[in-house]
Structure formats: C-alpha cells, structure tokens
Design a protein around this motif. Sequence first.
Motif, mmCIF file in Angstrom:
data_model
loop_
_atom_site.group_PDB
_atom_site.id
_atom_site.type_symbol
_atom_site.label_atom_id
_atom_site.label_comp_id
_atom_site.label_asym_id
_atom_site.label_seq_id
_atom_site.Cartn_x
_atom_site.Cartn_y
_atom_site.Cartn_z
ATOM 1 N N TRP A 128 0.821 -1.204 0.000
ATOM 2 C CA TRP A 128 0.000 0.000 0.000
ATOM 3 C C TRP A 128 0.859 1.259 0.000
ATOM 4 O O TRP A 128 0.405 2.344 -0.361
ATOM 5 C CB TRP A 128 -0.938 -0.001 1.212
ATOM 6 C CG TRP A 128 -0.226 0.041 2.543
ATOM 7 C CD1 TRP A 128 0.332 1.124 3.158
ATOM 8 C CD2 TRP A 128 0.017 -1.070 3.404
ATOM 9 N NE1 TRP A 128 0.904 0.774 4.350
ATOM 10 C CE2 TRP A 128 0.722 -0.571 4.535
ATOM 11 C CE3 TRP A 128 -0.302 -2.426 3.358
ATOM 12 C CZ2 TRP A 128 1.120 -1.374 5.596
ATOM 13 C CZ3 TRP A 128 0.093 -3.223 4.411
ATOM 14 C CH2 TRP A 128 0.805 -2.718 5.513
ATOM 15 N N ALA A 282 -13.729 7.177 -9.566
ATOM 16 C CA ALA A 282 -14.080 6.518 -8.301
ATOM 17 C C ALA A 282 -13.007 5.513 -7.896
ATOM 18 O O ALA A 282 -12.658 5.388 -6.712
ATOM 19 C CB ALA A 282 -15.432 5.830 -8.439
ATOM 20 N N PHE A 283 -12.468 4.799 -8.870
ATOM 21 C CA PHE A 283 -11.380 3.859 -8.589
ATOM 22 C C PHE A 283 -10.185 4.585 -7.989
ATOM 23 O O PHE A 283 -9.566 4.099 -7.028
ATOM 24 C CB PHE A 283 -10.960 3.137 -9.872
ATOM 25 C CG PHE A 283 -9.587 2.523 -9.797
ATOM 26 C CD1 PHE A 283 -9.373 1.321 -9.146
ATOM 27 C CD2 PHE A 283 -8.488 3.178 -10.363
ATOM 28 C CE1 PHE A 283 -8.104 0.775 -9.053
ATOM 29 C CE2 PHE A 283 -7.217 2.635 -10.289
ATOM 30 C CZ PHE A 283 -7.025 1.430 -9.627
ATOM 31 N N THR A 284 -9.837 5.733 -8.535
ATOM 32 C CA THR A 284 -8.675 6.490 -8.061
ATOM 33 C C THR A 284 -8.832 6.882 -6.603
ATOM 34 O O THR A 284 -7.932 6.664 -5.774
ATOM 35 C CB THR A 284 -8.468 7.748 -8.924
ATOM 36 O OG1 THR A 284 -8.379 7.359 -10.299
ATOM 37 C CG2 THR A 284 -7.215 8.494 -8.517
ATOM 38 N N ILE A 285 -9.977 7.446 -6.278
ATOM 39 C CA ILE A 285 -10.227 7.878 -4.893
ATOM 40 C C ILE A 285 -10.290 6.679 -3.957
ATOM 41 O O ILE A 285 -9.725 6.695 -2.850
ATOM 42 C CB ILE A 285 -11.527 8.695 -4.825
ATOM 43 C CG1 ILE A 285 -11.372 9.990 -5.642
ATOM 44 C CG2 ILE A 285 -11.892 9.019 -3.378
ATOM 45 C CD1 ILE A 285 -12.643 10.784 -5.781
ATOM 46 N N ALA A 286 -10.958 5.616 -4.408
ATOM 47 C CA ALA A 286 -11.094 4.428 -3.566
ATOM 48 C C ALA A 286 -9.741 3.770 -3.311
ATOM 49 O O ALA A 286 -9.471 3.283 -2.202
ATOM 50 C CB ALA A 286 -12.042 3.434 -4.228
ATOM 51 N N ALA A 287 -8.870 3.761 -4.316
ATOM 52 C CA ALA A 287 -7.551 3.138 -4.152
ATOM 53 C C ALA A 287 -6.722 3.894 -3.117
ATOM 54 O O ALA A 287 -6.039 3.285 -2.284
ATOM 55 C CB ALA A 287 -6.826 3.100 -5.494
ATOM 56 N N ALA A 289 -7.913 5.808 -0.648
ATOM 57 C CA ALA A 289 -8.532 5.594 0.665
ATOM 58 C C ALA A 289 -8.203 4.204 1.201
ATOM 59 O O ALA A 289 -7.872 4.038 2.389
ATOM 60 C CB ALA A 289 -10.048 5.776 0.551
ATOM 61 N N ALA A 290 -8.275 3.183 0.347
ATOM 62 C CA ALA A 290 -7.990 1.817 0.784
ATOM 63 C C ALA A 290 -6.542 1.664 1.219
ATOM 64 O O ALA A 290 -6.240 0.969 2.191
ATOM 65 C CB ALA A 290 -8.314 0.844 -0.361
#
Length: 297
Positions: A128, A282-287, A289-290
């Motif tokens: 990460w 959405a993928f960019t922001i979620a990645a 955050a994750a």
Amino acid sequence: MTPEDAPSNLVEVFRSLRMPDCDQQTLILSAVGIHSWTVVRGGVFVVVVPEESAALAIRHLTEVAQESRAPVHIPKLPKLQPRAWTGSILYVLVMMAVAYAAGIDALGFDWLEAGALHGGIPTTHEWWRVITALTLHADVGHLLSNLAFGTVFGFLASRALGGGVAWASILIGAMMGNGLDAIVMPTEQRSLGASTAVFAALGILSAYAWSLETESNLRWAKRLGPLIAGVILLGFLGAGGERTDVIAHVTGFFSGCVLGVALGKIPERRFDSPALQLAAGAFTIAAIAAAWLCAMR
C-alpha cells in the motif's frame, strides 16, 4: 550566356506572364547544371533549354512543383475533453488534506512512518505504500512543487483522456513507478512525494502524443518529437537536489510511457463515456482511501 548567345535548337519548358516566375525556374535549372534562357514569345515570358536537356529540365521542374504543392502536415491532436480541471482540484485537495493530517499527527497516528516508501517492501509486503507515499511530502516547498507540476500535467492529461481516465492512469503509472523503485532501493532508504505521479503524467502525455503521431506519414525522427520532449523535461525537472529520488522519477516516467502507448491504442470516442470517466475517477479515490486504511491497521 545571354539569349543572343543561346544555341538555335531551343525547346520551351516553362511559360508565364511574370518575369520573376521564369527567373525562379532558371535558378532551379541552373542548380542542377542545365543552361536555360528566358525569352519573349507571343507576349509571354518563356524559359527555353537546349533540345537535348529538355526532358531532364521538365522532369526537375515537375518534381519541384509537386513538392511545393505537397500538403503541410498538421499534427493530429486529441479531442479535448470537458471539465479537465475537476481532477486537478481533487488532486490539490487530497494532497493538502493528507499534508495537514500528517503535520498534526491526526488520529494520534504517525503518517510519515506508516506511509513512506522504503526498500523493505518486497520483504514486508506493505505494498500500500506505493500509493500512500504519493500523498506525503517532506516539507512545504516539496508539497508546493508537486502541486504546481502535478496540477498542470494532470490537467493536460485530463484534456486528452478525460479526468477520470487520466488520473486513474496517473495513479497506476505512479504505483508501478514506486513499485519498481522499492525493488531496487536499499532497505534503509525512505522516499515520499507525488513526484513519481508527476513524471508518470508526463510519460503518459509524451507517449500518448507519440502514439497519435505514429498514424501519420512523418519521418521517424519527427514522430519521436513528443517522446524526446518528454525525456528533455524529465532531465530538466527530475534530476535536481541531493534528496531527489531520481530513480522514482525515471521509473514513474517509464511506467507512464507504457500506459500512454496502451491508451493510444484505444479509440478516442471511448473516452467520451461519462460512465467510464466516473468509474475511473471513483477507482482512483477508492484506491487512495484503501491504501491509507491498510496503513492505519
């Protein structure tokens, strides 16, 4: 020689109402060693040459005329996508928010220690960090520099690819760049900053522009222009400062180039899809955050 000195067996190869036009033709012929003269026949100016040189003269003049009529190449430009600033604004907000949280040790958490890239990742499997390190900076100057260049390059990529696809591609390219950097860097070394993403964006822009040029009939040297410009910028912007992680800049740029070539294979009309842009954003922001959730565990 003057027209009076010219041989008698002369053949007409060009005529015009304007004397300068004939002068230009005689210059062309003299450059290839063909003697010619301008005379007046029937009220017009005529270029004449010896009969034995007529065929060669006509061929040269025809070739020059065809070259002058050749269409001027206009570089193919990508279709400009709307709302390109949206992604750049979100980029600034995310960088500022993480910088503030790290500065005050929000949630009683050492953000720099938990999120920085280091050479032990292949052993610890804390992958990460290839994302979290992108959002951390050593000081205000480091942050402002990456905000400035990242905003501009991200905007330009968004104009070509759409905000969602552009920033998702930049993130993936930066992840790949940081991953390669972590594999080769010493275990004790630490690295942080969005510069890997900045150079991934530059690589995407350069390679995507190059992929559009490859569809033209330009010579290979001209087609390589966008990539050469990208490499020059990489050297100019990415090699300064004793604390600069040059390897991360190079791997980010290389990864961006790979993605830029791949994106160039996709029909431009696909980037017009609002659903695709939204999903990619959405993928960019979620990645991001994750990745931070994994770091906080």
